[in-house]
Design an enzyme around this catalytic site. Sequence first.
Site, PDB file in Angstrom:
ATOM      1  N   LYS A 213       0.850  -1.198   0.000  1.00 38.69           N
ATOM      2  CA  LYS A 213       0.000   0.000   0.000  1.00 38.69           C
ATOM      3  C   LYS A 213       0.888   1.251   0.000  1.00 38.69           C
ATOM      4  O   LYS A 213       0.697   2.155  -0.786  1.00 38.69           O
ATOM      5  CB  LYS A 213      -0.893  -0.045   1.240  1.00 38.69           C
ATOM      6  CG  LYS A 213      -1.779   1.139   1.424  1.00 38.69           C
ATOM      7  CD  LYS A 213      -2.640   0.950   2.662  1.00 38.69           C
ATOM      8  CE  LYS A 213      -3.248   2.256   3.114  1.00 38.69           C
ATOM      9  NZ  LYS A 213      -4.008   2.114   4.363  1.00 38.69           N
ATOM     10  N   GLU A 219      10.930  -4.434   4.078  1.00 39.24           N
ATOM     11  CA  GLU A 219      11.052  -5.849   3.697  1.00 39.24           C
ATOM     12  C   GLU A 219      10.607  -6.057   2.249  1.00 39.24           C
ATOM     13  O   GLU A 219      11.264  -6.747   1.466  1.00 39.24           O
ATOM     14  CB  GLU A 219      10.173  -6.728   4.609  1.00 39.24           C
ATOM     15  CG  GLU A 219      10.579  -6.759   6.055  1.00 39.24           C
ATOM     16  CD  GLU A 219       9.807  -5.754   6.905  1.00 39.24           C
ATOM     17  OE1 GLU A 219       9.556  -4.614   6.417  1.00 39.24           O
ATOM     18  OE2 GLU A 219       9.485  -6.092   8.052  1.00 39.24           O
ATOM     19  N   GLY A 280      -4.302  -1.923   5.753  1.00 36.14           N
ATOM     20  CA  GLY A 280      -3.549  -3.048   5.200  1.00 36.14           C
ATOM     21  C   GLY A 280      -4.115  -4.396   5.595  1.00 36.14           C
ATOM     22  O   GLY A 280      -4.275  -5.298   4.768  1.00 36.14           O
ATOM     23  N   ARG A 281      -4.466  -4.555   6.879  1.00 34.89           N
ATOM     24  CA  ARG A 281      -4.927  -5.872   7.344  1.00 34.89           C
ATOM     25  C   ARG A 281      -6.335  -6.208   6.878  1.00 34.89           C
ATOM     26  O   ARG A 281      -6.836  -7.294   7.128  1.00 34.89           O
ATOM     27  CB  ARG A 281      -4.787  -5.963   8.867  1.00 34.89           C
ATOM     28  CG  ARG A 281      -5.388  -4.807   9.639  1.00 34.89           C
ATOM     29  CD  ARG A 281      -4.887  -4.801  11.082  1.00 34.89           C
ATOM     30  NE  ARG A 281      -5.349  -3.661  11.860  1.00 34.89           N
ATOM     31  CZ  ARG A 281      -4.714  -2.503  11.935  1.00 34.89           C
ATOM     32  NH1 ARG A 281      -3.609  -2.305  11.259  1.00 34.89           N
ATOM     33  NH2 ARG A 281      -5.192  -1.526  12.686  1.00 34.89           N
ATOM     34  N   GLU A 366      -3.134  -6.306  15.762  1.00 33.52           N
ATOM     35  CA  GLU A 366      -2.712  -4.987  15.270  1.00 33.52           C
ATOM     36  C   GLU A 366      -3.857  -3.974  15.441  1.00 33.52           C
ATOM     37  O   GLU A 366      -3.630  -2.785  15.622  1.00 33.52           O
ATOM     38  CB  GLU A 366      -2.270  -5.067  13.794  1.00 33.52           C
ATOM     39  CG  GLU A 366      -1.422  -3.887  13.346  1.00 33.52           C
ATOM     40  CD  GLU A 366      -0.688  -4.133  12.022  1.00 33.52           C
ATOM     41  OE1 GLU A 366       0.518  -4.432  12.031  1.00 33.52           O
ATOM     42  OE2 GLU A 366      -1.340  -4.032  10.962  1.00 33.52           O
ATOM     43  N   HIS A 397      -1.361 -33.008  18.602  1.00 35.73           N
ATOM     44  CA  HIS A 397      -0.097 -33.676  18.941  1.00 35.73           C
ATOM     45  C   HIS A 397       0.946 -32.653  19.347  1.00 35.73           C
ATOM     46  O   HIS A 397       2.144 -32.933  19.306  1.00 35.73           O
ATOM     47  CB  HIS A 397       0.363 -34.520  17.749  1.00 35.73           C
ATOM     48  CG  HIS A 397      -0.677 -35.528  17.370  1.00 35.73           C
ATOM     49  ND1 HIS A 397      -0.748 -36.774  17.948  1.00 35.73           N
ATOM     50  CD2 HIS A 397      -1.731 -35.432  16.522  1.00 35.73           C
ATOM     51  CE1 HIS A 397      -1.786 -37.423  17.449  1.00 35.73           C
ATOM     52  NE2 HIS A 397      -2.411 -36.627  16.585  1.00 35.73           N
ATOM     53  N   LYS A 537      10.399   0.154  13.502  1.00 34.53           N
ATOM     54  CA  LYS A 537      10.871   0.476  12.143  1.00 34.53           C
ATOM     55  C   LYS A 537      11.918   1.583  12.208  1.00 34.53           C
ATOM     56  O   LYS A 537      12.956   1.513  11.547  1.00 34.53           O
ATOM     57  CB  LYS A 537       9.696   0.944  11.268  1.00 34.53           C
ATOM     58  CG  LYS A 537       8.725  -0.152  10.874  1.00 34.53           C
ATOM     59  CD  LYS A 537       7.699   0.417   9.907  1.00 34.53           C
ATOM     60  CE  LYS A 537       6.514  -0.508   9.739  1.00 34.53           C
ATOM     61  NZ  LYS A 537       5.419   0.080   8.975  1.00 34.53           N
TER      62      LYS A 537
HETATM   63  O1  LIG Z   1       1.301  -2.680   2.375  1.00 38.65           O
HETATM   64  P1  LIG Z   1       2.428  -2.020   3.083  1.00 38.65           P
HETATM   65  O2  LIG Z   1       2.339  -0.536   3.045  1.00 38.65           O
HETATM   66  O3  LIG Z   1       3.754  -2.514   2.558  1.00 38.65           O
HETATM   67  O4  LIG Z   1       2.343  -2.404   4.619  1.00 38.65           O
HETATM   68  C1  LIG Z   1       2.459  -3.723   5.076  1.00 38.65           C
HETATM   69  C2  LIG Z   1       2.039  -3.879   6.492  1.00 38.65           C
HETATM   70  O5  LIG Z   1       2.803  -3.054   7.359  1.00 38.65           O
HETATM   71  C3  LIG Z   1       1.990  -2.510   8.381  1.00 38.65           C
HETATM   72  O6  LIG Z   1       1.802  -1.162   8.099  1.00 38.65           O
HETATM   73  C4  LIG Z   1       2.653  -2.606   9.739  1.00 38.65           C
HETATM   74  O7  LIG Z   1       2.950  -3.891  10.087  1.00 38.65           O
HETATM   75  C5  LIG Z   1       0.684  -3.275   8.275  1.00 38.65           C
HETATM   76  O8  LIG Z   1      -0.382  -2.631   8.814  1.00 38.65           O
HETATM   77  C6  LIG Z   1       0.608  -3.503   6.809  1.00 38.65           C
HETATM   78  O9  LIG Z   1      -0.298  -4.516   6.510  1.00 38.65           O
END
Ligand SMILES: O=P(O)(O)OC[C@H]1O[C@](O)(CO)[C@@H](O)[C@@H]1O
Length: 574
Positions: A213, A219, A280-281, A366, A397, A537
């Site tokens: 987003k 990452e 995002g979630r 979150e 198990h 972060k």
């Molecule tokens: O889609 P993006 O902006 O890469 O964010 C990934 C994720 O990082 C967060 O902002 C923080 O973990 C989440 O809310 C989101 O789903």
Amino acid sequence: MDSSFRTPEQDREFMKAWEALKQQADNTVSDRILDYFSSEPGRLGDMTASCGDLTLDYSRSAMSLKVRDELLALLKHSGLDAARKAMFGGELLNNTEQRAVLHAALRGSARPTASGLGDIIGEVDAALDSMTRVVQRLHSGSWTGFDGQPITDVVSIGIGGSFLGPEVVVEALRPDWHDGIRVHFVANVDAADILNTLEGLKASNTLFIIQSKSFTTQETLTNALTARAWFLGDASVGALDDSAEALGKHFIAVSSNVEKAQAFGIDPENILPMWDWVGGRYSLWSAIGLPIACQIGMPLFRKLLQGAAAMDEHFLTAPLEENLPALLAMIGIWYNNFKNIGNYAIIPYDQGLNDLAAHLQQVDMESNGKSVQRDGKPVFSQTGTIVWGGAGTNGQHAYHQLIHQGTRVVPVDFILPLRSRQTGRPLSERIGIEQIQKHHRMLISNCLAQSQAMLTGKSLEQARQECLNAGMNESEAEQLAPHKVIQGNKPSTTITVPEVDAFTVGQLIAMYEQRIFVQGVVWNLNSFDQWGVELGKQMCSSILPLLEGGTDASELALDPSTAQLVQAALEANR
Ligand SMILES: O=P(O)(O)OC[C@H]1O[C@](O)(CO)[C@@H](O)[C@@H]1O
């Protein structure tokens, strides 16, 4: 939207109901769930509710019908009506970021009326059209790569909400997979994740979807750069005159940050939209769901949306005593706030839903892992819940021992598909349908046995008899029996669906989303920001230059333990 969901009058009534529930919690300490079935003859029916074919049986919850009613009375004073209206109407519910919360609009169940939002419905439809175009080209084989070969592998690169939701849905719907396409997911910044995925893939047949987003997530951008290096490192790509053009055929993005995605080298034509009114979630219903659509096709993606929309409709219209998200939320509030049980496990008896708990961990923890209310004042109670779980029977198990005999209480949501779809898979003909059905009968029996064992347990006398029946003498039986006692009286709910298909998966996930929303309303939280992840972060971006040798450790005020670990990492890599 005002910073509180409740009017002052509602708040007074809410607090009164809250105090009354505390009293109830004291009064019911020694209650046994099994006894409720005899003292409350209508319990099973009264504690079973449905949304279409999805049914929730919460009769094995650790609460009497009286407590259930008091919890619903509490909910009536919580401001839920106003909060629901605000969310579905597009008001700025996320008050720390001044954003609307409109994932329901993605599944067609919110018709936002708030001003300043633009043509949301039109934008959602246009995004679905773009997804359709991508998927049609992939499925027909007309999306060809730099050397004219069709795409066979799609690698989704994203993390958090840009990964977990799509991944669980793709895995859940394996019987619906398109033959010619295989979707892979890369999330972790550990190089192992992307290397494991790239091994075995060919540049000519691979399409990358960069899912972010913000298009700033460290990452995801690192993995995207690694994917680009892998692609450009292919000998045939290297031999091309125009590798940028080749790149354009193999990289697309889903993002609200078009500028950054373009700067990465993605053709603007191939950037699908995201919006700041989708958290995002909660984004699997948007173009972030593209990997799902690539794997199962757009008609089934739309079925997923319809399932979620059916749950939204139920959430908006069903009376609270039959309202699945509301009931699940209040069961959780009872355990969390009045019974001091801070966790719950989601245990689907379905291998495809193995990662559902991982997705719901993000959605729940979150969203509601907060310590201040909407106005910034400290919360008045515990908030958030530790969510965990995984597919049965595997957990039996592993962690079920603690569930049955441990000192902690773990309320479990069992999710049980009544029919298996595995009989429709090609291999089942060779193995025999009956054998596949046997698997499912075993799965069902195990699920029912676990919830039954949690409820009834095994008494000392039963354990002693069992030992004697196994040929032990009295003294041996006496010694072993206490170890075999299972306390029972452990709460669970069972959610059944006819089978795991796109519609029911949509219903299930939306049910949990709305459950979490309701709890946020009760706790008076902003469930739609996540400031808590920011500090880590920020700190990471100051530690990273130390490891790259660009900054002197003494320039940063590191705590002694971090400084020692930085030193260890530097020495290990010298
Ligand atoms: O889609 P993006 O902006 O890469 O964010 C990934 C994720 O990082 C967060 O902002 C923080 O973990 C989440 O809310 C989101 O789903």
